[in-house]
Design an enzyme around this catalytic site. Sequence first.
Site, PDB file in Angstrom:
ATOM      1  N   GLY A  56      -8.317  -5.964   0.261  1.00  0.00           N
ATOM      2  CA  GLY A  56      -7.449  -7.558   0.771  1.00  0.00           C
ATOM      3  C   GLY A  56      -5.843  -7.247   0.447  1.00  0.00           C
ATOM      4  O   GLY A  56      -5.885  -8.317  -0.235  1.00  0.00           O
ATOM      5  N   ALA A  57      -4.784  -7.610   1.066  1.00  0.00           N
ATOM      6  CA  ALA A  57      -3.083  -7.786   0.892  1.00  0.00           C
ATOM      7  C   ALA A  57      -3.170  -8.503  -0.174  1.00  0.00           C
ATOM      8  O   ALA A  57      -2.708  -8.715  -1.169  1.00  0.00           O
ATOM      9  CB  ALA A  57      -2.618  -7.107   1.819  1.00  0.00           C
ATOM     10  N   ARG A  98      -2.959   0.612  -6.222  1.00  0.00           N
ATOM     11  CA  ARG A  98      -3.281   1.303  -4.542  1.00  0.00           C
ATOM     12  C   ARG A  98      -1.462   0.975  -4.314  1.00  0.00           C
ATOM     13  O   ARG A  98      -1.241  -0.160  -4.252  1.00  0.00           O
ATOM     14  CB  ARG A  98      -4.312  -0.133  -3.848  1.00  0.00           C
ATOM     15  CG  ARG A  98      -5.757  -0.296  -4.547  1.00  0.00           C
ATOM     16  CD  ARG A  98      -6.237  -0.583  -3.653  1.00  0.00           C
ATOM     17  NE  ARG A  98      -6.348  -0.214  -2.319  1.00  0.00           N
ATOM     18  CZ  ARG A  98      -7.397  -0.150  -1.678  1.00  0.00           C
ATOM     19  NH1 ARG A  98      -7.717  -2.025  -1.490  1.00  0.00           N
ATOM     20  NH2 ARG A  98      -7.658  -0.044  -0.687  1.00  0.00           N
ATOM     21  N   ASP A 246      -1.555  -4.606   6.196  1.00  0.00           N
ATOM     22  CA  ASP A 246      -1.303  -4.663   4.244  1.00  0.00           C
ATOM     23  C   ASP A 246       0.238  -4.115   4.233  1.00  0.00           C
ATOM     24  O   ASP A 246       0.493  -4.265   3.198  1.00  0.00           O
ATOM     25  CB  ASP A 246      -2.059  -3.058   3.735  1.00  0.00           C
ATOM     26  CG  ASP A 246      -3.678  -3.342   3.976  1.00  0.00           C
ATOM     27  OD1 ASP A 246      -4.207  -2.817   4.876  1.00  0.00           O
ATOM     28  OD2 ASP A 246      -4.198  -3.265   2.878  1.00  0.00           O
TER      29      ASP A 246
END
Length: 359
Positions: A56-57, A98, A246
């Site tokens: 989750g961002a 990521r 995101d």
Amino acid sequence: MSKNKLTAFNLPKSIEWKNGELYLLDQTLLPHSMVMEKQETVEQVWHSIQLLKVRGAPAIGVAAAYGLCVAVRDAQEQPLDRYKELVKQKAAYLDSARPTAINLNWAMTRMIDHMEKMNVSNAVELYSALVKEAELIHAQDRALCLGMGETGAPLIQEGMGIMTHCNAGGLATSELGTATAPMYVAQAEGKKFKVFANETRPLLQGARLTSWELQQSGIDVTLLTDNMAAHMMATGHIDMVIVGTDRVVANGDVANKIGTLGVAIIAKHYDIPFYVACPSSTIDLKTAHGKDIPIEERSADEITIIRGQRVAPENIQTRSPAFDVTPNELVAGLITETEIIRAPFEQGIKDFFKGKNNE
Ligand code: MRU
């Protein structure tokens, strides 16, 4: 909204900093077991982010900020110059875990900027300043969630059906979530509504995380498979979509979990408003257009193997983009911590940041 009303929810804590140690809830084990895993090294934090133990961002931004503290905790005897170089090197390393969620890069940039501004005389003082900044990022993320909750709750009317995709809940942030925050606030205000959570293949964040989290909090939630979205909209069950994101770029294009674009296109077809809950920490002003957002491509195993069981032939070709980009024209509004930004988004986003200093 008084904080007391919201503490009634059984919100999971995905990140904890306690006595100088970082603990992350291993979300890959949910909903079966809740294990807080102590993060001993920066490599472990990197892998926790890469393997979606923390995900989750906003949550990966907060985890990386503390992860940077873990990375340089045992090097405080070094001369200040060398220590600063080490901080920069470890921040770049964590940032590489990521590529899509901008919060990771945002948090690392903020930690480095803070370091450059700090007037400290040795590494011990710098380490303590970095910990304070990570704690501040964590606390501010809680406040951003509450802000989005208060901004978005008025959109939720009695009796509505709300679709969401992936997990943009407490697990993905520091407290109320982004897409779920308006739901928590509306529930605390006594509104009755239904949430429809898409399961979110391939890693099932909707099934394993969102439906679990909302159920724990007493919100009326129904789990759907992803391919049910059109049918549920066509048959009048859905009045609004709220998803997280995101990365939102300068023109208002929205990156979110793979499958979000399809939901947005179907919602447009049925004239159902598609909202994106987006804290200021997820807006990337340096990227002009959604086509320039790097999309993470994940391992084929996540598609071909389900819970240890192979479900596709050996050597099958696969693609596994983890995110897609929804063009701004499909978005009814960006629910931020202070306002709902509506089209034209480029101007709306510029106006939103006037007076804020994270450009
Ligand atoms: O791959 P994930 O689980 O990290 O993807 C998360 C999402 O796509 C969320 O919707 C997004 O980060 C918003 S979280 C508040």
